[in-house]
Scaffold this motif. Structure first.
Motif, PDB file in Angstrom:
ATOM      1  N   LEU A  25       0.850  -1.179   0.000  1.00 57.40           N
ATOM      2  CA  LEU A  25       0.000   0.000   0.000  1.00 57.40           C
ATOM      3  C   LEU A  25       0.889   1.232   0.000  1.00 57.40           C
ATOM      4  N   SER A  26       0.399   2.326  -0.588  1.00 56.90           N
ATOM      5  CA  SER A  26       1.147   3.582  -0.558  1.00 56.90           C
ATOM      6  C   SER A  26       0.202   4.742  -0.836  1.00 56.90           C
ATOM      7  N   VAL A  27       0.651   5.927  -0.474  1.00 55.25           N
ATOM      8  CA  VAL A  27      -0.083   7.147  -0.804  1.00 55.25           C
ATOM      9  C   VAL A  27       0.209   7.460  -2.266  1.00 55.25           C
ATOM     10  N   PRO A  28      -0.840   7.649  -3.085  1.00 55.38           N
ATOM     11  CA  PRO A  28      -0.579   7.977  -4.493  1.00 55.38           C
ATOM     12  C   PRO A  28       0.014   9.372  -4.622  1.00 55.38           C
ATOM     13  N   GLU A  29       1.165   9.435  -5.238  1.00 55.94           N
ATOM     14  CA  GLU A  29       1.827  10.719  -5.455  1.00 55.94           C
ATOM     15  C   GLU A  29       2.808  10.575  -6.606  1.00 55.94           C
ATOM     16  N   ASP A  30       3.256  11.699  -7.114  1.00 50.11           N
ATOM     17  CA  ASP A  30       4.272  11.711  -8.170  1.00 50.11           C
ATOM     18  C   ASP A  30       5.600  11.319  -7.539  1.00 50.11           C
TER      19      ASP A  30
END
Length: 154
Positions: free
Chosen positions: A124-129
């Motif tokens: 899982l991860s925070v969606p970001e560039d």
């Protein structure tokens, strides 16, 4: 000084170790107030889908950016490969078999591509560039508020 105000770790926590004690102390000092918790919850709710990290998840932050690599000011540390972190994740799972989820955080998109090799974990991860920008580059590109949001969600 009294034990209440001493910088020494209380005897009853010695079995947990100094790393644990330091983490608890920092967590207490840095605890967010109610307004900020609500703000973060709203930021998370705005994600599609919102991020839900289950119990027994393993959190890994693979540092890159301005601390690692060849930048004008030099590098502070060598890059630690994801495989080193995943070796520790396997050790944790040997103790807690239900620890099958990894919350992965990194500035480097390559780390997330490498994570796909570990099919025995859910990531899982925070969606970001994942542009691997240093601090100044990130603030210039996205702004300081976005940087704070991503940092706190991570």
């Amino acid at each position: 000084p009294s034990a209440k105000h001493s910088l020494e770790m209380p005897k009853r926590f010695e079995r947990m170790g100094y790393t644990w004690w330091r983490a608890q102390s920092i967590r207490y000092i840095m605890r967010p107030n109610r307004w900020f918790l609500q703000y973060l919850a709203g930021t998370n709710d705005a994600l599609d889908p919102p991020l839900v990290v289950p119990p027994y998840s393993i959190s890994i932050h693979v540092r890159r950016s301005d601390k690692v690599g060849s930048f004008s000011k030099g590098k502070e540390m060598d890059a630690v490969p994801l495989s080193d972190y995943m070796d520790y994740a396997e050790k944790i799972r040997s103790i807690y078999p239900q620890a099958n989820t990894v919350f992965l955080s990194s500035e480097d998109g390559n780390v997330f591509r490498q994570a796909k090799e570990y099919t025995n974990f859910t990531f899982l991860s925070v969606p970001e560039d994942r542009a691997n920008l240093n601090h100044d580059q990130f603030v210039k590109r996205f702004g300081s508020i976005k940087m704070m949001e991503i940092s706190m969600l991570n």
